[in-house]
Design an enzyme around this catalytic site. Structure first.
Site, PDB file in Angstrom:
ATOM      1  N   ASP A 169      -7.433  -4.806   7.223  1.00 37.50           N
ATOM      2  CA  ASP A 169      -6.720  -5.742   6.359  1.00 37.50           C
ATOM      3  C   ASP A 169      -6.158  -6.946   7.110  1.00 37.50           C
ATOM      4  O   ASP A 169      -5.554  -7.833   6.500  1.00 37.50           O
ATOM      5  CB  ASP A 169      -5.584  -5.031   5.620  1.00 37.50           C
ATOM      6  CG  ASP A 169      -6.076  -4.270   4.401  1.00 37.50           C
ATOM      7  OD1 ASP A 169      -7.247  -4.439   4.024  1.00 37.50           O
ATOM      8  OD2 ASP A 169      -5.289  -3.505   3.820  1.00 37.50           O
TER       9      ASP A 169
ATOM     10  N   ASN B 287       0.816  -1.211   0.000  1.00 31.22           N
ATOM     11  CA  ASN B 287       0.000   0.000   0.000  1.00 31.22           C
ATOM     12  C   ASN B 287       0.851   1.264   0.000  1.00 31.22           C
ATOM     13  O   ASN B 287       0.457   2.284  -0.566  1.00 31.22           O
ATOM     14  CB  ASN B 287      -0.951  -0.004   1.197  1.00 31.22           C
ATOM     15  CG  ASN B 287      -2.040  -1.057   1.072  1.00 31.22           C
ATOM     16  OD1 ASN B 287      -2.320  -1.536  -0.030  1.00 31.22           O
ATOM     17  ND2 ASN B 287      -2.649  -1.432   2.173  1.00 31.22           N
TER      18      ASN B 287
ATOM     19  N   ARG C 179     -16.420   1.347  -1.574  1.00 35.22           N
ATOM     20  CA  ARG C 179     -15.219   2.164  -1.514  1.00 35.22           C
ATOM     21  C   ARG C 179     -15.256   3.292  -2.556  1.00 35.22           C
ATOM     22  O   ARG C 179     -14.421   3.382  -3.447  1.00 35.22           O
ATOM     23  CB  ARG C 179     -13.957   1.305  -1.697  1.00 35.22           C
ATOM     24  CG  ARG C 179     -13.797   0.279  -0.603  1.00 35.22           C
ATOM     25  CD  ARG C 179     -12.374  -0.190  -0.461  1.00 35.22           C
ATOM     26  NE  ARG C 179     -11.979  -1.125  -1.487  1.00 35.22           N
ATOM     27  CZ  ARG C 179     -10.814  -1.763  -1.506  1.00 35.22           C
ATOM     28  NH1 ARG C 179      -9.933  -1.567  -0.557  1.00 35.22           N
ATOM     29  NH2 ARG C 179     -10.515  -2.604  -2.462  1.00 35.22           N
TER      30      ARG C 179
ATOM     31  N   ARG D  90      -1.467 -10.346  -5.595  1.00 33.27           N
ATOM     32  CA  ARG D  90      -1.566  -8.886  -5.550  1.00 33.27           C
ATOM     33  C   ARG D  90      -0.936  -8.329  -4.281  1.00 33.27           C
ATOM     34  O   ARG D  90      -0.591  -7.149  -4.234  1.00 33.27           O
ATOM     35  CB  ARG D  90      -3.028  -8.450  -5.633  1.00 33.27           C
ATOM     36  CG  ARG D  90      -3.702  -8.754  -6.964  1.00 33.27           C
ATOM     37  CD  ARG D  90      -5.119  -8.193  -7.022  1.00 33.27           C
ATOM     38  NE  ARG D  90      -5.124  -6.833  -6.514  1.00 33.27           N
ATOM     39  CZ  ARG D  90      -5.922  -6.401  -5.535  1.00 33.27           C
ATOM     40  NH1 ARG D  90      -6.745  -7.234  -4.937  1.00 33.27           N
ATOM     41  NH2 ARG D  90      -5.876  -5.148  -5.139  1.00 33.27           N
TER      42      ARG D  90
ATOM     43  N   CYS E 269     -10.582  -5.387  -5.383  1.00 28.86           N
ATOM     44  CA  CYS E 269     -11.257  -6.466  -4.672  1.00 28.86           C
ATOM     45  C   CYS E 269     -12.734  -6.154  -4.464  1.00 28.86           C
ATOM     46  O   CYS E 269     -13.118  -5.003  -4.256  1.00 28.86           O
ATOM     47  CB  CYS E 269     -10.611  -6.701  -3.303  1.00 28.86           C
ATOM     48  SG  CYS E 269      -9.039  -7.564  -3.366  1.00 28.86           S
TER      49      CYS E 269
END
Length: 423
Positions: free
Chosen positions: A309, A23, A123, A401, A118
């Site tokens: 996460d 990230n 979002r 990913r 995802c």
């Protein structure tokens, strides 16, 4: 499609190196668009999302070279020759929206497709757009694209008030504000380590930023930014994931590069559950104190709270805990899609809206399961480490990913795990 086969075989022992943060790297890469001079990132993770961002930047005219087996990204945006981020690339990854702020700040206009990623909730990008509008941007949504421009050719400083902490919107606004005319104040900003890492990199490039890591960030815009070299911060989500491996199946593992301050709330919950965590010269050493984990309640929150996460991975741990645990997901909707797959392995889980109640069972049983998103995929692998028999996880392209060399890293500490290529 490839699958991963895991066979539970008892305690783990050894060391696992932790990569640079996905990230953070996906946020740092678009920063190259802010300057004509080179930006070099070290400690970069080797992931499919990084390749996607490389393709996206390349489509805009940036040059991105991978060096030292992919761990160094050498980037240059001396000539941006395209101002449209096309759907074919953007749809693969939500972080693609992070090119909007830098492009708009440097070039004065940009067209960016609404992103994909995802399937863990809507979002929306409305907070990104509202932040840019607060800096004078004119925006139009048309045919699935954001058309952005600045009437004067340059963004202007302003006050951006986020109704709730949004990591991506904070990052986009922060990058855009570095080249805006005047001073920009971000109120209600997200505080994640990845944002602090971005601010550190931008300061190396000549940006004037104060307050990163707090809810109020102040940016004084400059006329231009220079190049820089910057190491990507440790991936706290990969760190937390592998901390759970010895917690789930026993043993003792040292996570190289790990730091407690990146995951203080997560570490507190593991301690409450009966997991011992010690800082070492090289990272963190993790082991559980007893044969069984204690049930704990978890609520996901923005940093410095418990990370969303790591919710799926934590659920895998709590499936065999003594007692009843309650997990409340407050960040994303639809983020309990791993629960039915864990139930196929014998877990007892009751989901109602944003709350999952997990009643620990004595043991899990290996079964064929399917990954639904990035974090869910690794939660099923963790569960397989503790299960009796063989667990086959399908649709593991999600895993690529966010986790580099997951099979190699777990094999290195004694796990029985292999990747099976599609026939």
């Amino acid at each position: 499609m490839d699958s991963i086969v895991v066979t539970g075989n008892g305690p783990l022992s050894g060391q696992i190196p932790i990569a640079g943060a996905k990230n953070a790297c996906l946020t740092l890469m678009p920063a190259t668009l802010l300057s004509e001079e080179p930006l070099t990132l070290t400690n970069a993770p080797r992931l499919s999302d990084i390749r996607t961002m490389t393709d996206l930047l390349g489509s805009l005219g940036a040059e991105v070279s991978t060096l030292h087996n992919g761990k160094v990204l050498a980037m240059s945006s001396h000539h941006i020759n395209n101002h449209m981020a096309h759907y074919d690339i953007v749809r693969k990854m939500r972080a693609s929206i992070l090119v909007l702020g830098p492009m708009l700040a440097r070039e004065g206009h940009a067209v960016v497709s609404l992103p994909g990623g995802c399937a863990i909730g809507a979002r929306p990008v409305d907070l990104h757009l509202r932040a840019l509008e607060s800096m004078g941007a004119e925006l139009e949504l048309k045919d699935g694209y954001v058309h952005a421009s600045t009437p004067s050719g340059r963004l202007t400083g302003g006050t951006v008030e986020f109704p709730f902490a949004s990591v991506g919107a904070t990052e986009n606004a922060l990058m855009a504000a570095t080249l805006a005319k005047g001073t920009t104040v971000l109120k209600g900003a997200a505080r994640e380590p990845e944002i602090v890492d971005l601010a550190r990199c931008l300061r190396k490039m000549g940006a004037r930023i104060e307050g990163d890591g707090t809810e109020t960030i102040t940016i004084e815009g400059v006329d231009r930014l220079n190049g820089a070299t910057h190491p990507v911060v440790t991936d706290r989500i990969e760190l937390g994931t592998y901390m759970l491996a010895p917690a789930i199946c026993g043993g003792e593992v040292e996570l190289l590069g790990g730091r407690k301050d990146l995951l203080s709330a997560f570490c507190d919950k593991l301690d409450e559950a009966g997991v011992e965590i010690d800082q070492t010269e090289q990272g963190l050493r993790v082991k559980r104190r007893a044969d069984h984990i204690r049930a704990v309640n978890v609520t996901t929150e923005p940093f410095p709270g418990f990370p969303t996460d790591l919710q799926a991975q934590m659920m895998a741990l709590l499936c065999t805990a003594d007692g009843v645990s309650v997990l409340e997901e407050t960040i994303f909707e639809n983020r309990f899609m791993h629960a039915p797959e864990l139930m196929r392995m014998g877990a007892t889980i009751d989901v109602h809206g944003g709350t999952a109640t997990v009643t620990g069972v004595r043991t899990l049983k290996g079964a064929p399961v399917m990954a639904t998103d990035l974090r869910a995929s690794v939660s099923l692998i963790l569960a397989g480490l503790a299960a009796e028999g063989e667990t086959t996880v399908s649709r593991v392209y999600h895993l690529d990913r966010g986790y580099e060399h997951v099979v190699r890293k777990l094999e290195g500490v004694g796990a029985r795990i292999e990747r099976v290529k599609a026939q």
